[in-house]
Design a protein around this motif. Structure first.
Motif, PDB file in Angstrom:
ATOM      1  N   ALA A 125       0.830  -1.206   0.000  1.00  0.00           N
ATOM      2  CA  ALA A 125       0.000   0.000   0.000  1.00  0.00           C
ATOM      3  C   ALA A 125       0.865   1.258   0.000  1.00  0.00           C
ATOM      4  N   VAL A 126       1.929   1.259   0.826  1.00  0.00           N
ATOM      5  CA  VAL A 126       2.820   2.429   0.872  1.00  0.00           C
ATOM      6  C   VAL A 126       3.513   2.628  -0.467  1.00  0.00           C
ATOM      7  N   PHE A 127       3.918   1.527  -1.099  1.00  0.00           N
ATOM      8  CA  PHE A 127       4.566   1.639  -2.410  1.00  0.00           C
ATOM      9  C   PHE A 127       3.611   2.235  -3.445  1.00  0.00           C
ATOM     10  N   SER A 128       2.344   1.799  -3.411  1.00  0.00           N
ATOM     11  CA  SER A 128       1.368   2.340  -4.355  1.00  0.00           C
ATOM     12  C   SER A 128       1.181   3.841  -4.135  1.00  0.00           C
ATOM     13  N   ILE A 129       1.085   4.239  -2.859  1.00  0.00           N
ATOM     14  CA  ILE A 129       0.920   5.671  -2.567  1.00  0.00           C
ATOM     15  C   ILE A 129       2.155   6.448  -3.009  1.00  0.00           C
ATOM     16  N   PHE A 130       3.346   5.861  -2.778  1.00  0.00           N
ATOM     17  CA  PHE A 130       4.584   6.535  -3.183  1.00  0.00           C
ATOM     18  C   PHE A 130       4.636   6.721  -4.701  1.00  0.00           C
ATOM     19  N   VAL A 131       4.269   5.690  -5.447  1.00  0.00           N
ATOM     20  CA  VAL A 131       4.281   5.797  -6.915  1.00  0.00           C
ATOM     21  C   VAL A 131       3.284   6.853  -7.384  1.00  0.00           C
ATOM     22  N   THR A 132       2.078   6.861  -6.783  1.00  0.00           N
ATOM     23  CA  THR A 132       1.074   7.861  -7.163  1.00  0.00           C
ATOM     24  C   THR A 132       1.573   9.271  -6.867  1.00  0.00           C
ATOM     25  N   ALA A 133       2.165   9.446  -5.678  1.00  0.00           N
ATOM     26  CA  ALA A 133       2.692  10.768  -5.329  1.00  0.00           C
ATOM     27  C   ALA A 133       3.815  11.176  -6.280  1.00  0.00           C
ATOM     28  N   GLY A 134       4.655  10.212  -6.682  1.00  0.00           N
ATOM     29  CA  GLY A 134       5.724  10.522  -7.622  1.00  0.00           C
ATOM     30  C   GLY A 134       5.192  10.954  -8.979  1.00  0.00           C
ATOM     31  N   ILE A 135       4.151  10.277  -9.452  1.00  0.00           N
ATOM     32  CA  ILE A 135       3.558  10.648 -10.749  1.00  0.00           C
ATOM     33  C   ILE A 135       2.966  12.045 -10.677  1.00  0.00           C
ATOM     34  N   VAL A 136       2.242  12.332  -9.591  1.00  0.00           N
ATOM     35  CA  VAL A 136       1.650  13.667  -9.444  1.00  0.00           C
ATOM     36  C   VAL A 136       2.739  14.733  -9.382  1.00  0.00           C
ATOM     37  N   TYR A 137       3.827  14.430  -8.658  1.00  0.00           N
ATOM     38  CA  TYR A 137       4.926  15.411  -8.551  1.00  0.00           C
ATOM     39  C   TYR A 137       5.533  15.708  -9.927  1.00  0.00           C
ATOM     40  N   VAL A 138       5.789  14.663 -10.706  1.00  0.00           N
ATOM     41  CA  VAL A 138       6.382  14.868 -12.030  1.00  0.00           C
ATOM     42  C   VAL A 138       5.452  15.680 -12.927  1.00  0.00           C
ATOM     43  N   LEU A 139       4.157  15.348 -12.906  1.00  0.00           N
ATOM     44  CA  LEU A 139       3.202  16.074 -13.749  1.00  0.00           C
ATOM     45  C   LEU A 139       3.120  17.542 -13.349  1.00  0.00           C
ATOM     46  N   VAL A 140       3.023  17.802 -12.050  1.00  0.00           N
ATOM     47  CA  VAL A 140       2.880  19.185 -11.592  1.00  0.00           C
ATOM     48  C   VAL A 140       4.169  19.970 -11.839  1.00  0.00           C
ATOM     49  N   TYR A 141       5.315  19.368 -11.519  1.00  0.00           N
ATOM     50  CA  TYR A 141       6.593  20.078 -11.664  1.00  0.00           C
ATOM     51  C   TYR A 141       6.851  20.449 -13.127  1.00  0.00           C
ATOM     52  N   ASP A 142       6.709  19.488 -14.028  1.00  0.00           N
ATOM     53  CA  ASP A 142       6.980  19.788 -15.435  1.00  0.00           C
ATOM     54  C   ASP A 142       5.889  20.656 -16.052  1.00  0.00           C
ATOM     55  N   SER A 143       4.678  20.586 -15.532  1.00  0.00           N
ATOM     56  CA  SER A 143       3.633  21.495 -16.019  1.00  0.00           C
ATOM     57  C   SER A 143       3.943  22.929 -15.628  1.00  0.00           C
ATOM     58  N   ILE A 144       4.501  23.125 -14.437  1.00  0.00           N
ATOM     59  CA  ILE A 144       4.897  24.479 -14.027  1.00  0.00           C
ATOM     60  C   ILE A 144       5.971  25.019 -14.958  1.00  0.00           C
ATOM     61  N   LEU A 145       6.929  24.165 -15.338  1.00  0.00           N
ATOM     62  CA  LEU A 145       7.953  24.594 -16.293  1.00  0.00           C
ATOM     63  C   LEU A 145       7.328  24.966 -17.634  1.00  0.00           C
ATOM     64  N   PHE A 146       6.297  24.221 -18.028  1.00  0.00           N
ATOM     65  CA  PHE A 146       5.617  24.536 -19.292  1.00  0.00           C
ATOM     66  C   PHE A 146       4.947  25.909 -19.223  1.00  0.00           C
ATOM     67  N   PHE A 147       4.259  26.170 -18.107  1.00  0.00           N
ATOM     68  CA  PHE A 147       3.545  27.447 -18.008  1.00  0.00           C
ATOM     69  C   PHE A 147       4.494  28.615 -17.743  1.00  0.00           C
ATOM     70  N   ARG A 148       5.751  28.352 -17.415  1.00  0.00           N
ATOM     71  CA  ARG A 148       6.716  29.433 -17.248  1.00  0.00           C
ATOM     72  C   ARG A 148       7.305  29.892 -18.584  1.00  0.00           C
TER      73      ARG A 148
END
Length: 311
Positions: A35-58
């Motif tokens: 369960a912790v691994f699944s949450i970690f993977v989900t959090a990692g995917i969200v982080y990558v999407l949000v971080y690179d989306s911020i770079l796109f909007f900059r």
């Protein structure tokens, strides 16, 4: 009178749980780690999407307002336009066509399997039906352009070779097992006493299925619909092959269009330099897809809580 001799008492066998506790604890730790691994993977995917989306909007040529309201999506060509709405409309139209096919067909199959099919027939038909979900989606894509497309063009001669209708119809066939299997499981979980009560009131099997079993299982059926909706939104290969791949802001399913997933596939083939605005646009598109899927899942969770019945 002789005194009674107390017989020795045999020791009680140890409870099975005593010996099984280390194994149970090991299983609990394993499940917790999963369960912790699944949450970690989900959090990692969200982080990558949000971080690179911020770079796109900059990027100086990108604005959030144009991204949300623009009617043109051409980040790979000149002049560059960054309105995501053509991709969103293509995704929603193909999903709507798929659900128009999958929801009624899957529900009817589920009702038949749960309430009318003999046991042997059900045990034979259901696994065969679920095999549809195991077919690779690229096979569905070529089935769409080689069989469904020419078939529809023989009925509607002016229909383009690539359009959202073909892709949506085949997607609907693909997600029928998701709706039928999960809905059938939900209906079979309805207690038999409800059916017997309906029969005692003089209702026939069809009335019992539609007016007693189906409403009682609506929370599980809503979950099946939500899963099918999310599956259709995230489908890639069928729409990439059969929908046309052209960003087009339209709600007409007979026209060619591109979906978010098809655009991501198009850009992710390695032709664009890393950190270019075109490359970073896939993360903004992916974040949009993630928000759409999250919205559908939240809606499904609300429906499950709203209509859930405990027996």
């Amino acid at each position: 009178m002789s005194a009674a001799v107390a017989r020795p008492v045999d020791p009680l066998p140890l409870p099975a749980t005593v010996g099984a506790r280390p194994v149970e604890r090991l299983l609990e730790v394993g499940l917790l780690l999963a369960a912790v691994f699944s949450i970690f993977v989900t959090a990692g995917i969200v982080y990558v999407l949000v971080y690179d989306s911020i770079l796109f909007f900059r990027q100086p040529q990108v604005t959030v307002r144009e991204f949300l309201t623009g009617r043109e999506w051409t980040p790979l060509f000149e002049p560059q336009q960054f309105g995501i709405m053509p991709l969103v409309s293509g995704t929603l139209v193909t999903t709507a066509v798929a659900l128009v096919v999958a929801m009624p067909v899957g529900t009817i199959i589920a009702i038949w399997l749960s309430e009318f099919a003999p046991h042997r027939v059900r045990e034979s038909v259901k696994p065969v039906l679920e095999l549809l979900s195991a077919v690779p989606t690229v096979v569905y894509g070529y089935f769409a352009i080689s069989f469904v497309g020419p078939g529809l063009q023989s009925i509607f001669p002016g229909l383009p070779a690539f359009n959202m209708l073909i892709a949506g119809l085949v997607m609907g066939v693909m997600i029928v097992p998701y709706v039928s299997s999960l809905s059938e499981d939900a209906m079979r979980a309805v207690p038999m006493i409800l059916r017997e009560g309906s029969y005692a009131m003089g209702a026939n099997r069809l009335t019992t299925a539609l007016r007693v079993v189906f409403p009682a299982a609506i929370s599980g059926i809503a979950a099946a619909y939500t899963l099918a909706m999310s599956r259709a939104v995230g489908e890639t290969m069928i729409v990439a092959i059969a929908a046309g791949g052209k960003p087009n802001l339209t709600i007409d399913p007979t026209e060619a269009a591109a979906t978010i997933t098809a655009y991501i596939v198009q850009v992710s083939q390695g032709d664009l330099p890393h950190r270019s605005v075109g490359y970073e646009s896939i993360f903004a598109a992916g974040l949009t897809l993630f928000v759409m899927t999250l919205g559908f899942n939240l809606l499904g969770a609300f429906l499950r809580r709203r209509f859930r019945q405990v027996y």
